[in-house]
Design a protein around this motif. Sequence first.
Motif, PDB file in Angstrom:
ATOM      1  N   TRP A 386      -4.196 -14.280   3.236  1.00  8.92           N
ATOM      2  CA  TRP A 386      -3.331 -14.385   2.272  1.00  8.92           C
ATOM      3  C   TRP A 386      -2.550 -15.556   2.580  1.00  8.92           C
ATOM      4  CZ3 TRP A 386      -4.686  -9.722   4.165  1.00  8.92           C
ATOM      5  CH2 TRP A 386      -5.130  -8.730   2.992  1.00  8.92           C
ATOM      6  N   ASP A 387      -1.997 -16.365   1.569  1.00  7.84           N
ATOM      7  CA  ASP A 387      -1.110 -17.274   2.238  1.00  7.84           C
ATOM      8  C   ASP A 387       0.288 -17.115   2.078  1.00  7.84           C
ATOM      9  OD1 ASP A 387      -0.802 -17.181  -0.740  1.00  7.84           O
ATOM     10  OD2 ASP A 387      -1.187 -19.231  -1.323  1.00  7.84           O
ATOM     11  N   ARG A 388       0.372 -16.020   2.424  1.00 10.50           N
ATOM     12  CA  ARG A 388       2.017 -15.513   2.545  1.00 10.50           C
ATOM     13  C   ARG A 388       1.940 -14.444   3.574  1.00 10.50           C
ATOM     14  NH1 ARG A 388       2.827 -10.421  -0.055  1.00 10.50           N
ATOM     15  NH2 ARG A 388       1.014  -9.842  -1.381  1.00 10.50           N
ATOM     16  N   VAL A 389       3.356 -14.161   4.060  1.00  9.22           N
ATOM     17  CA  VAL A 389       3.505 -13.138   5.108  1.00  9.22           C
ATOM     18  C   VAL A 389       3.715 -11.776   4.184  1.00  9.22           C
ATOM     19  CG1 VAL A 389       4.950 -12.163   6.621  1.00  9.22           C
ATOM     20  CG2 VAL A 389       4.529 -14.657   6.584  1.00  9.22           C
ATOM     21  N   LEU A 390       2.687 -10.886   4.629  1.00  6.27           N
ATOM     22  CA  LEU A 390       2.660  -9.518   3.609  1.00  6.27           C
ATOM     23  C   LEU A 390       3.833  -8.631   4.238  1.00  6.27           C
ATOM     24  CD1 LEU A 390      -1.085  -8.370   3.627  1.00  6.27           C
ATOM     25  CD2 LEU A 390       0.217  -9.865   2.051  1.00  6.27           C
ATOM     26  N   LYS A 391       4.337  -7.833   3.380  1.00  7.82           N
ATOM     27  CA  LYS A 391       5.420  -6.913   3.640  1.00  7.82           C
ATOM     28  C   LYS A 391       4.816  -5.813   4.685  1.00  7.82           C
ATOM     29  CE  LYS A 391       7.758  -7.615  -0.580  1.00  7.82           C
ATOM     30  NZ  LYS A 391       8.276  -7.128  -2.023  1.00  7.82           N
ATOM     31  N   PRO A 392       5.502  -5.298   5.604  1.00  5.81           N
ATOM     32  CA  PRO A 392       5.154  -4.112   6.456  1.00  5.81           C
ATOM     33  C   PRO A 392       4.514  -2.956   5.781  1.00  5.81           C
ATOM     34  CG  PRO A 392       7.005  -4.851   7.416  1.00  5.81           C
ATOM     35  CD  PRO A 392       6.981  -5.622   5.820  1.00  5.81           C
ATOM     36  N   VAL A 393       4.960  -2.622   4.648  1.00  7.10           N
ATOM     37  CA  VAL A 393       4.567  -1.458   3.597  1.00  7.10           C
ATOM     38  C   VAL A 393       3.167  -1.553   3.210  1.00  7.10           C
ATOM     39  CG1 VAL A 393       5.597  -2.235   1.688  1.00  7.10           C
ATOM     40  CG2 VAL A 393       5.197   0.229   2.002  1.00  7.10           C
ATOM     41  N   GLU A 394       2.874  -2.969   2.797  1.00  6.76           N
ATOM     42  CA  GLU A 394       1.724  -3.391   2.171  1.00  6.76           C
ATOM     43  C   GLU A 394       0.399  -3.354   3.520  1.00  6.76           C
ATOM     44  OE1 GLU A 394       2.314  -6.759  -0.973  1.00  6.76           O
ATOM     45  OE2 GLU A 394       2.706  -7.352   1.032  1.00  6.76           O
ATOM     46  N   ILE A 395       0.902  -3.678   4.370  1.00  8.78           N
ATOM     47  CA  ILE A 395      -0.054  -3.623   5.543  1.00  8.78           C
ATOM     48  C   ILE A 395      -0.170  -2.276   6.061  1.00  8.78           C
ATOM     49  CG2 ILE A 395      -0.367  -4.102   8.189  1.00  8.78           C
ATOM     50  CD1 ILE A 395       1.384  -6.764   7.762  1.00  8.78           C
ATOM     51  N   GLN A 396       0.975  -1.263   6.115  1.00  9.27           N
ATOM     52  CA  GLN A 396       0.490   0.125   6.372  1.00  9.27           C
ATOM     53  C   GLN A 396      -0.427   0.798   5.291  1.00  9.27           C
ATOM     54  OE1 GLN A 396       4.568   2.102   6.730  1.00  9.27           O
ATOM     55  NE2 GLN A 396       3.366   3.872   7.869  1.00  9.27           N
ATOM     56  N   SER A 397      -0.143   0.448   4.037  1.00  7.63           N
ATOM     57  CA  SER A 397      -0.954   1.070   3.090  1.00  7.63           C
ATOM     58  C   SER A 397      -2.245   0.895   3.344  1.00  7.63           C
ATOM     59  CB  SER A 397      -0.375   0.650   1.482  1.00  7.63           C
ATOM     60  OG  SER A 397      -0.502  -0.514   1.533  1.00  7.63           O
ATOM     61  N   MET A 398      -2.769  -0.404   3.758  1.00  5.24           N
ATOM     62  CA  MET A 398      -4.180  -0.698   3.934  1.00  5.24           C
ATOM     63  C   MET A 398      -4.379   0.048   5.251  1.00  5.24           C
ATOM     64  SD  MET A 398      -4.511  -4.663   2.788  1.00  5.24           S
ATOM     65  CE  MET A 398      -3.457  -5.178   3.734  1.00  5.24           C
ATOM     66  N   ALA A 399      -3.770   0.214   6.159  1.00  2.28           N
ATOM     67  CA  ALA A 399      -4.469   0.751   7.489  1.00  2.28           C
ATOM     68  C   ALA A 399      -4.496   2.351   7.217  1.00  2.28           C
ATOM     69  CB  ALA A 399      -3.199   0.451   8.515  1.00  2.28           C
ATOM     70  N   CYS A 401      -5.464   3.759   4.543  1.00  2.28           N
ATOM     71  CA  CYS A 401      -6.149   3.895   3.304  1.00  2.28           C
ATOM     72  C   CYS A 401      -5.641   4.547   2.085  1.00  2.28           C
ATOM     73  CB  CYS A 401      -7.501   5.080   3.873  1.00  2.28           C
ATOM     74  SG  CYS A 401      -8.402   4.599   5.165  1.00  2.28           S
ATOM     75  N   SER A 402      -4.611   4.096   1.851  1.00  2.00           N
ATOM     76  CA  SER A 402      -3.941   4.650   0.710  1.00  2.00           C
ATOM     77  C   SER A 402      -4.228   3.511  -0.354  1.00  2.00           C
ATOM     78  CB  SER A 402      -2.334   4.793   0.834  1.00  2.00           C
ATOM     79  OG  SER A 402      -1.696   3.645   1.523  1.00  2.00           O
ATOM     80  N   SER A 403      -4.292   2.170  -0.022  1.00  3.25           N
ATOM     81  CA  SER A 403      -4.784   1.328  -0.828  1.00  3.25           C
ATOM     82  C   SER A 403      -5.436   0.109  -0.267  1.00  3.25           C
ATOM     83  CB  SER A 403      -3.160   0.764  -1.540  1.00  3.25           C
ATOM     84  OG  SER A 403      -2.519  -0.157  -0.376  1.00  3.25           O
ATOM     85  N   TYR A 404      -6.015  -0.686  -1.252  1.00  2.00           N
ATOM     86  CA  TYR A 404      -6.753  -1.969  -0.606  1.00  2.00           C
ATOM     87  C   TYR A 404      -6.481  -2.995  -1.318  1.00  2.00           C
ATOM     88  CZ  TYR A 404     -10.411  -5.353   0.208  1.00  2.00           C
ATOM     89  OH  TYR A 404     -11.226  -6.188   0.281  1.00  2.00           O
ATOM     90  N   ILE A 405      -6.061  -4.003  -0.616  1.00  2.45           N
ATOM     91  CA  ILE A 405      -5.311  -5.386  -1.366  1.00  2.45           C
ATOM     92  C   ILE A 405      -6.378  -6.494  -1.008  1.00  2.45           C
ATOM     93  CG2 ILE A 405      -3.410  -6.798  -1.502  1.00  2.45           C
ATOM     94  CD1 ILE A 405      -1.732  -4.545  -0.358  1.00  2.45           C
ATOM     95  N   PRO A 406      -6.925  -6.935  -1.676  1.00  4.87           N
ATOM     96  CA  PRO A 406      -7.873  -8.100  -1.327  1.00  4.87           C
ATOM     97  C   PRO A 406      -6.924  -9.472  -1.317  1.00  4.87           C
ATOM     98  CG  PRO A 406      -8.075  -7.904  -3.718  1.00  4.87           C
ATOM     99  CD  PRO A 406      -7.283  -6.733  -3.055  1.00  4.87           C
ATOM    100  N   GLY A 407      -7.640 -10.283  -0.317  1.00  2.13           N
ATOM    101  CA  GLY A 407      -6.783 -11.485   0.203  1.00  2.13           C
ATOM    102  C   GLY A 407      -6.929 -12.385  -1.178  1.00  2.13           C
ATOM    103  N   ASN A 408      -5.625 -13.189  -1.459  1.00  8.66           N
ATOM    104  CA  ASN A 408      -5.623 -14.105  -2.471  1.00  8.66           C
ATOM    105  C   ASN A 408      -6.457 -15.433  -2.092  1.00  8.66           C
ATOM    106  OD1 ASN A 408      -3.696 -14.783  -0.948  1.00  8.66           O
ATOM    107  ND2 ASN A 408      -2.358 -15.737  -2.559  1.00  8.66           N
ATOM    108  N   VAL A 409      -6.563 -15.724  -0.835  1.00  9.33           N
ATOM    109  CA  VAL A 409      -7.050 -16.993  -0.390  1.00  9.33           C
ATOM    110  C   VAL A 409      -8.556 -16.661  -0.124  1.00  9.33           C
ATOM    111  CG1 VAL A 409      -7.082 -19.018   1.230  1.00  9.33           C
ATOM    112  CG2 VAL A 409      -4.964 -18.168   0.165  1.00  9.33           C
ATOM    113  N   ILE A 410      -8.971 -15.599   0.834  1.00  4.38           N
ATOM    114  CA  ILE A 410     -10.006 -15.424   1.279  1.00  4.38           C
ATOM    115  C   ILE A 410     -10.115 -13.830   1.099  1.00  4.38           C
ATOM    116  CG2 ILE A 410     -11.696 -15.142   3.074  1.00  4.38           C
ATOM    117  CD1 ILE A 410     -11.470 -17.914   2.193  1.00  4.38           C
ATOM    118  N   SER A 411     -11.171 -13.201   0.246  1.00  3.88           N
ATOM    119  CA  SER A 411     -11.343 -12.069  -0.014  1.00  3.88           C
ATOM    120  C   SER A 411     -12.916 -11.329   0.443  1.00  3.88           C
ATOM    121  CB  SER A 411     -11.112 -11.569  -1.621  1.00  3.88           C
ATOM    122  OG  SER A 411     -12.314 -12.212  -2.450  1.00  3.88           O
ATOM    123  N   TRP A 412     -12.819 -10.328   0.997  1.00  4.65           N
ATOM    124  CA  TRP A 412     -14.148  -9.804   1.794  1.00  4.65           C
ATOM    125  C   TRP A 412     -15.148  -9.245   0.562  1.00  4.65           C
ATOM    126  CZ3 TRP A 412     -16.170 -10.279   6.437  1.00  4.65           C
ATOM    127  CH2 TRP A 412     -17.066  -9.279   6.643  1.00  4.65           C
TER     128      TRP A 412
END
Length: 439
Positions: A386-399, A401-412
Amino acid sequence: MFSLLCGLVSLCALGRGQLATNGQLDDGKRYICRAIPLSGDPTCPVTLLPELNVGGQEEELRNTVMQLRETILQQKEMISKQIGTINELTTKLSLCASTTDDRKYDKGASWGKEKQNTMGDVPRDPNDSIDSMGKTMQGLKDRLENLEQQHLRANVSGASFPTELRDLLQRRLGELEKQLLKKVSNLEEEKSMLSNATAEYRLKTESTLSALVDRISELEKGGGDFKSPEQFKLSLPQRTNYLYGRVTKTLPEMYAFTLCMWIKSSASPGIGTPFSYGVPGQANEIVLIEWGNNPIELLINDKVAQLPLEVRDGKWHHICIAWTTRDGQWDAYQDGEKLGSGDNLAAWHPIKPGGVIILGQEQDVVGGRFDAGQAFVGELSQVNIWDRVLKPVEIQSMANCSSYIPGNVISWLASNVEVFGRGAFKRPMETCQERLPKA
């Protein structure tokens, strides 16, 4: 020379006087003038040659010319000084010879009215006679010089010319041989360069074909039927410099970013280089590496920060690194938990655009020159930027498995990742719950 010519003139005058006094008719015989030395017999014998033809006279004149030629060659300087005298005496000699050939005596023993000059008389126009004899002598000299030149050319043509021609041909052949050797050398160099380029192209072709064969095998086995486009993993099981993945997209200019991925490795010592981004002029624009017994390091524009992450246990871990150009602030997360932070990492340096993203290898030059000692060994999945600093809650939700957020610059996505090298694969990914560390 002068004495010889004087004696010749006297002899001719004496012969003419005897003919005039006798008054006898011309009996068809010819008289010739012959030079005798002054110390010899004072009488002037006249030799009668029966039926002397013109050929005999020409032979006599030819002999005289040859004598004159030898005299000219021996006494060239003396002739040049006495040219006036020689011209005058030669004129009288010519008159004597022409008189014996072309004139006949009258019954009255007298000359014709047109020609009443004797050998001793002075010509009516001395300048004309001198000029005429000068031209005659000059003509003879020219003819002799022409003969000498022809003889010289004949000698040159017969001996020297072939030698010169042979030398010229040898030089020409030598030059052609040098040119041929130079051309052969250039062709050898071009052949060597072409061979190297062909070998490199062959390796790339083989790598591409291998990846294609592996992909076809996966599709035939059904392993490539991912549940969703992001549910796959990149497997790099060996530490080599030819197994890697390449992201088909590049980064824009960024003043902040967050890099997250799932990673699994048990390689020792060090897991290698799971992620590297190089741009022209800076191969280490963004690098995540663990080599030797050092901790995981984050490099931005060749500036280094050590991260408090531990992932060498052979289990899946979710890691995120956030960075901003303001004061070079950075944060490191593992399994949703913030484990460390810092600043002054490439402060105020914007991330440059247009580079190459390589998964599994560290770039010494943009897109290549990999070192097997720094290669990543393990599995990667869901590498997003992502071209920004993610919030800690966003990082925790992906870790968790509560959500998946694809990158807005490079997505998998499977279409965004190319695999190179025999043994590197894209395989179906375990479920998120299977990836979670066991308590």
